[in-house]
Design a protein around this motif. Structure first.
Motif, short mmCIF file in Angstrom:
data_model
loop_
_atom_site.label_atom_id
_atom_site.label_comp_id
_atom_site.label_asym_id
_atom_site.label_seq_id
_atom_site.Cartn_x
_atom_site.Cartn_y
_atom_site.Cartn_z
N GLN A 90 1.82 -8.09 6.65
CA GLN A 90 3.38 -9.26 5.94
C GLN A 90 3.63 -10.76 6.29
O GLN A 90 3.88 -11.46 5.50
CB GLN A 90 4.36 -8.17 6.81
CG GLN A 90 4.82 -7.34 6.32
CD GLN A 90 5.13 -6.49 5.12
OE1 GLN A 90 6.03 -7.05 4.01
NE2 GLN A 90 4.33 -5.78 5.08
N LYS A 91 2.29 -11.03 6.27
CA LYS A 91 2.16 -12.87 5.60
C LYS A 91 0.95 -12.73 5.35
O LYS A 91 0.45 -13.99 5.00
CB LYS A 91 1.65 -13.51 7.31
CG LYS A 91 3.20 -13.37 8.39
CD LYS A 91 3.40 -14.34 9.73
CE LYS A 91 4.06 -13.74 10.40
NZ LYS A 91 4.77 -14.35 10.74
N GLU A 92 0.32 -11.71 4.40
CA GLU A 92 -0.87 -11.79 3.60
C GLU A 92 -0.72 -13.02 2.74
O GLU A 92 -1.05 -13.64 2.70
CB GLU A 92 -1.03 -10.95 3.16
CG GLU A 92 -1.62 -9.42 3.94
CD GLU A 92 -2.88 -9.37 4.33
OE1 GLU A 92 -3.92 -10.34 4.23
OE2 GLU A 92 -3.40 -8.69 5.92
N LEU A 93 0.46 -13.09 2.34
CA LEU A 93 0.28 -13.67 1.05
C LEU A 93 1.11 -15.51 1.46
O LEU A 93 1.60 -16.31 0.30
CB LEU A 93 1.48 -13.20 -0.08
CG LEU A 93 1.01 -11.39 -0.54
CD1 LEU A 93 1.49 -11.39 -1.43
CD2 LEU A 93 0.06 -11.96 -1.35
N ASP A 94 0.98 -15.27 2.29
CA ASP A 94 1.63 -16.60 2.90
C ASP A 94 -0.09 -18.08 3.65
O ASP A 94 0.54 -18.84 3.75
CB ASP A 94 1.58 -16.96 4.58
CG ASP A 94 3.65 -15.80 4.57
OD1 ASP A 94 4.01 -16.07 3.40
OD2 ASP A 94 3.90 -15.78 5.69
N LYS A 95 -0.93 -17.33 3.03
CA LYS A 95 -2.38 -18.37 3.37
C LYS A 95 -2.33 -19.08 1.95
O LYS A 95 -1.47 -19.23 1.20
CB LYS A 95 -3.44 -17.34 3.04
CG LYS A 95 -3.70 -16.14 3.44
CD LYS A 95 -5.26 -15.49 3.61
CE LYS A 95 -5.22 -13.98 4.61
NZ LYS A 95 -5.93 -12.97 4.46
N GLY A 111 3.85 -11.51 -6.11
CA GLY A 111 2.21 -11.56 -5.96
C GLY A 111 1.49 -12.63 -6.81
O GLY A 111 2.55 -13.92 -7.03
N TYR A 112 0.30 -12.98 -6.62
CA TYR A 112 -0.30 -14.14 -7.24
C TYR A 112 -1.12 -13.50 -8.27
O TYR A 112 -1.95 -12.67 -7.89
CB TYR A 112 -1.00 -15.01 -6.17
CG TYR A 112 0.07 -16.05 -5.18
CD1 TYR A 112 0.93 -16.75 -5.57
CD2 TYR A 112 1.01 -15.45 -4.36
CE1 TYR A 112 1.73 -17.37 -5.19
CE2 TYR A 112 1.51 -15.94 -3.63
CZ TYR A 112 2.66 -17.01 -3.82
OH TYR A 112 3.89 -17.64 -2.84
N PHE A 113 -1.86 -14.80 -8.91
CA PHE A 113 -2.72 -14.14 -10.49
C PHE A 113 -3.61 -15.66 -9.72
O PHE A 113 -2.65 -16.85 -10.21
CB PHE A 113 -2.12 -14.46 -11.57
CG PHE A 113 -2.81 -14.11 -12.19
CD1 PHE A 113 -3.36 -12.81 -12.79
CD2 PHE A 113 -4.22 -15.45 -13.85
CE1 PHE A 113 -5.07 -12.93 -13.68
CE2 PHE A 113 -4.85 -15.03 -13.83
CZ PHE A 113 -5.42 -13.67 -14.52
N TRP A 126 -0.59 -9.10 -3.94
CA TRP A 126 0.60 -8.87 -4.24
C TRP A 126 0.73 -7.32 -2.73
O TRP A 126 -0.49 -6.64 -2.44
CB TRP A 126 1.72 -7.46 -5.36
CG TRP A 126 1.54 -6.79 -5.52
CD1 TRP A 126 2.20 -5.43 -6.02
CD2 TRP A 126 -0.09 -6.25 -6.42
NE1 TRP A 126 0.82 -4.05 -5.89
CE2 TRP A 126 0.53 -4.50 -6.99
CE3 TRP A 126 -0.94 -6.58 -6.99
CZ2 TRP A 126 -0.08 -4.17 -7.58
CZ3 TRP A 126 -1.69 -6.09 -8.09
CH2 TRP A 126 -1.14 -4.79 -8.01
N ILE A 127 2.01 -7.09 -2.40
CA ILE A 127 2.15 -6.50 -1.37
C ILE A 127 2.71 -4.95 -2.58
O ILE A 127 3.84 -5.29 -2.09
CB ILE A 127 3.02 -6.79 0.09
CG1 ILE A 127 1.64 -7.71 0.61
CG2 ILE A 127 2.85 -5.68 1.20
CD1 ILE A 127 1.99 -8.40 2.14
N GLN A 128 3.05 -3.78 -1.59
CA GLN A 128 3.17 -2.91 -2.13
C GLN A 128 3.23 -1.54 -1.42
O GLN A 128 2.55 -1.56 -1.02
CB GLN A 128 3.80 -2.84 -3.54
CG GLN A 128 4.31 -1.46 -4.55
CD GLN A 128 4.19 -1.04 -5.53
OE1 GLN A 128 3.47 -2.09 -6.47
NE2 GLN A 128 4.12 0.09 -6.04
#
Length: 152
Positions: A90-95, A111-113, A126-128
């Motif tokens: 749940q913190k994966e995209l905070d990098k 998410g990010y591209f 992204w996280i789903q």
């Protein structure tokens, strides 16, 4: 300059890592993966025509279960894209590295591209449903997002 070097290394890791796994691990079925991993397995439902899919688990952990796997999609034996999945913390995209990407929404999820500056390679992350999904490809952003929107 520092950003460009770090970003290139991250993209290179995502674009090349699955190929090393493929050389070591045998193909498995989607049902085998669903039975083995401890996270929800998600699959794209709308794909370009005539794609073949190979599924490769990463080597098992000390507990005997794979912690992630890769679906490689090819057409006429030519690479089209990879999707790698693993359980989210749940913190994966905070990098910090993802803050350099373009924010996108995929099935209501942030998410990010990201685009590599030197190889036409792209990364969509992204996280789903508690699963981190990373798609790497040279497909266009629009085509990658179209495939990503069909993941369930």
């Amino acid at each position: 300059m520092k950003f460009l070097i770090i970003f290139s290394l991250v993209i290179t890791q995502f674009l090349t890592a699955p190929f090393f796994v493929q050389a070591k691990e045998k193909n498995v079925s989607m049902q085998q993966i669903k039975n083995e991993v401890n996270f929800k397995v998600l699959v794209p439902k709308r794909l370009p025509k005539d794609l073949q899919m190979n599924i490769k688990p990463y080597p098992p952990t000390e507990y005997g279960k794979p912690t992630k796997f890769t679906m490689t999609f090819t057409k006429n034996k030519q690479f089209v894209f990879n999707i790698q999945e693993r359980k989210s913390n749940q913190k994966e995209l905070d990098k910090d590295v993802y803050s350099y990407g373009q924010p996108v929404s995929i099935n209501g999820n942030r998410g990010y591209f990201l685009t590599s500056g030197h190889k036409d390679g792209h990364l969509l992350i992204w996280i789903q449903n508690g699963t981190v999904i990373e798609m790497d490809s040279t497909l266009s952003k629009e085509k990658m997002l179209e495939i990503a929107q069909s993941v369930e």
